[in-house]
Design a protein around this motif. Structure first.
Motif, PDB file in Angstrom:
ATOM      1  N   PHE A  99      42.016  46.435  43.353  1.00 14.50           N
ATOM      2  CA  PHE A  99      43.070  45.510  42.934  1.00 14.50           C
ATOM      3  C   PHE A  99      43.498  45.673  41.480  1.00 14.50           C
ATOM      4  N   PRO A 100      42.589  45.934  40.533  1.00  9.03           N
ATOM      5  CA  PRO A 100      43.051  46.113  39.148  1.00  9.03           C
ATOM      6  C   PRO A 100      44.020  47.277  38.968  1.00  9.03           C
ATOM      7  N   HIS A 101      44.015  48.224  39.909  1.00 14.86           N
ATOM      8  CA  HIS A 101      44.912  49.382  39.827  1.00 14.86           C
ATOM      9  C   HIS A 101      46.214  49.150  40.583  1.00 14.86           C
ATOM     10  N   ILE A 102      46.296  48.016  41.267  1.00 13.03           N
ATOM     11  CA  ILE A 102      47.497  47.685  42.042  1.00 13.03           C
ATOM     12  C   ILE A 102      48.287  46.548  41.411  1.00 13.03           C
ATOM     13  N   TYR A 103      47.569  45.513  41.011  1.00 12.65           N
ATOM     14  CA  TYR A 103      48.209  44.297  40.523  1.00 12.65           C
ATOM     15  C   TYR A 103      48.045  44.189  39.003  1.00 12.65           C
ATOM     16  N   PRO A 104      49.110  44.383  38.257  1.00 11.66           N
ATOM     17  CA  PRO A 104      48.992  44.377  36.786  1.00 11.66           C
ATOM     18  C   PRO A 104      48.708  43.001  36.196  1.00 11.66           C
ATOM     19  N   ARG A 105      48.934  41.939  36.961  1.00  7.98           N
ATOM     20  CA  ARG A 105      48.751  40.588  36.419  1.00  7.98           C
ATOM     21  C   ARG A 105      47.712  39.809  37.233  1.00  7.98           C
ATOM     22  N   LEU A 106      46.583  40.440  37.485  1.00  4.75           N
ATOM     23  CA  LEU A 106      45.502  39.734  38.170  1.00  4.75           C
ATOM     24  C   LEU A 106      45.041  38.535  37.339  1.00  4.75           C
ATOM     25  N   PRO A 107      44.653  37.452  37.986  1.00  5.29           N
ATOM     26  CA  PRO A 107      44.195  36.269  37.233  1.00  5.29           C
ATOM     27  C   PRO A 107      42.734  36.375  36.782  1.00  5.29           C
ATOM     28  N   SER A 306      35.832  52.644  41.126  1.00  6.49           N
ATOM     29  CA  SER A 306      37.058  52.277  40.428  1.00  6.49           C
ATOM     30  C   SER A 306      37.827  53.519  39.995  1.00  6.49           C
ATOM     31  N   ASP A 307      37.116  54.495  39.460  1.00  4.87           N
ATOM     32  CA  ASP A 307      37.770  55.741  39.049  1.00  4.87           C
ATOM     33  C   ASP A 307      38.395  56.451  40.248  1.00  4.87           C
ATOM     34  N   LYS A 308      37.666  56.480  41.342  1.00  7.25           N
ATOM     35  CA  LYS A 308      38.168  57.134  42.550  1.00  7.25           C
ATOM     36  C   LYS A 308      39.440  56.470  43.057  1.00  7.25           C
ATOM     37  N   TRP A 309      39.400  55.143  43.204  1.00  6.72           N
ATOM     38  CA  TRP A 309      40.548  54.444  43.772  1.00  6.72           C
ATOM     39  C   TRP A 309      41.731  54.431  42.812  1.00  6.72           C
ATOM     40  N   ALA A 310      41.482  54.462  41.510  1.00  8.29           N
ATOM     41  CA  ALA A 310      42.592  54.538  40.554  1.00  8.29           C
ATOM     42  C   ALA A 310      43.404  55.793  40.809  1.00  8.29           C
ATOM     43  N   ALA A 311      42.722  56.919  41.037  1.00 10.21           N
ATOM     44  CA  ALA A 311      43.420  58.176  41.296  1.00 10.21           C
ATOM     45  C   ALA A 311      44.141  58.140  42.640  1.00 10.21           C
ATOM     46  N   VAL A 312      43.495  57.552  43.658  1.00 14.46           N
ATOM     47  CA  VAL A 312      44.101  57.486  44.985  1.00 14.46           C
ATOM     48  C   VAL A 312      45.357  56.616  44.958  1.00 14.46           C
ATOM     49  N   VAL A 313      45.261  55.456  44.312  1.00 14.55           N
ATOM     50  CA  VAL A 313      46.421  54.558  44.226  1.00 14.55           C
ATOM     51  C   VAL A 313      47.573  55.245  43.499  1.00 14.55           C
ATOM     52  N   LYS A 314      47.280  55.934  42.419  1.00 13.84           N
ATOM     53  CA  LYS A 314      48.327  56.628  41.663  1.00 13.84           C
ATOM     54  C   LYS A 314      48.994  57.695  42.516  1.00 13.84           C
ATOM     55  N   ARG A 315      48.191  58.470  43.247  1.00 19.13           N
ATOM     56  CA  ARG A 315      48.761  59.522  44.106  1.00 19.13           C
ATOM     57  C   ARG A 315      49.628  58.935  45.211  1.00 19.13           C
ATOM     58  N   SER A 316      49.237  57.769  45.708  1.00 17.17           N
ATOM     59  CA  SER A 316      49.975  57.174  46.827  1.00 17.17           C
ATOM     60  C   SER A 316      51.342  56.659  46.422  1.00 17.17           C
TER      61      SER A 316
END
Length: 322
Positions: A99-107, A306-316
């Motif tokens: 979620f931190p790599h998807i939603y820039p304004r997490l609460p 977190s590092d893994k999913w950050a790269a996956v989200v960016k590629r997607s």
């Protein structure tokens, strides 16, 4: 670092062998277990099984379900609770690793929380229904390649691990696969079994019964090892896509401001709960695998995830606003 069965079990052996009898350091009279999922779901059942065993360590654990916003509401509840060790969160790791790599304004901020331990492990899997005449991942991809108007897969929702497992399979195979997000996985699996949806990516516990009944076919699981509950089904690595491999778990988290001795007491209490025969038998009934990580190993695993999913989200290129 990739989280593997070997690292899970190695950490478990170190953590669990010869644990001394434990009483929590100045335990509160009640321990709130906030569950990021609905009552009756797998994470809820795992939390309730643990709650029963925590009595042995001096805790009176009360489970509270907070299923909204894909787990974010439960995280916010933990953030607002007193940082005295009287409240913990039981959740899959995605609220902190994806979620931190998807939603820039997490609460909330991931740094505001500390891992206590893990309750159990699980895997995701790719399954097809009667609409697809294939018994292997390559066979499914060949089917999808020749039927681009039908090639799709359902998941429990956009921005989830299954969604991004699908985007990686699409990228690595070069086969276009349309994502069909559902609000939870139950309806997706019903549509799969009914022939209305070609494929689904979901957690193994959600698929075992339908697979064994012959209503769907699980083609591959995503763990570093074959599932104990689907031993004849190959891993995604065996199917030719080791880059997608990953083990998941239900973790226990507390406020990072909780005193260190209290966190240590909680960690030992949950580790002892995870050893109990009744706890492990209950997990097996849910097709969940007992796995325990120490606090340092959990922190390292979460960082790697977190590092893994950050790269996956960016590629997607996924954007929840579009």
């Amino acid at each position: 670092m990739r989280c593997t069965r070997r690292s899970f079990l190695g950490a478990s052996a170190v953590l669990l062998s010869g644990l001394p009898p434990v009483r929590a350091a100045a335990p509160p009279s009640r321990l709130r277990l906030l569950v990021a999922g609905p009552a009756g779901g797998a994470v809820d059942v795992a939390a309730r099984l643990a709650a029963d065993q925590l009595k042995e360590s001096g805790y009176l654990a009360i489970v509270e379900n907070h299923a909204g916003a894909a787990g974010q509401i439960a995280v916010e509840m933990l953030a607002r609770a007193p940082a005295d060790g009287g409240t913990v969160l039981v959740t899959p790791p995605g609220v902190f690793t994806i979620f931190p790599h998807i939603y820039p304004r997490l609460p909330y901020r991931t740094a505001d929380f500390s891992g206590v331990g893990t309750l159990c492990g699980y895997q995701f899997a790719l399954a097809v229904g009667p609409a697809v005449k294939a018994d292997t991942v390559p066979g499914f991809l060949d089917w999808a390649r020749t039927r681009p108007e039908q090639a799709s897969y359902g998941t429990p929702g956009a921005g989830t691990e299954p969604h991004f497992i699908g985007t990686e399979l699409e990228r690595l195979s070069g086969v276009k696969l349309a994502h069909v997000p559902y609000r939870g996985g139950a309806q997706a699996i019903n549509d799969l079994a009914g022939g209305h949806l070609p494929a689904v990516i979901s957690a193994v516990p959600n698929l075992v019964a339908q697979h064994q009944a012959g209503k769907i076919r699980v083609l591959a699981t995503t763990g570093s090892h074959r599932s104990d509950f689907l031993p004849a089904v190959p891993t995604i690595g065996e199917a030719g896509y080791p880059q997608i491999t990953g083990d998941l778990f239900y973790g226990v988290f507390a406020s990072a401001k909780v005193p260190g001795d209290t966190l240590a007491g909680l960690s030992l209490a949950f580790a002892r709960a995870a050893q109990a025969t009744a706890f492990r038998d209950g997990l097996r009934r849910m097709s969940l695998e007992p796995m325990t990580l120490s606090r340092p190993d959990l922190a390292a695993t979460m960082s790697a995830m977190s590092d893994k999913w950050a790269a996956v989200v960016k590629r997607s290129g996924f954007n929840p606003e579009t």
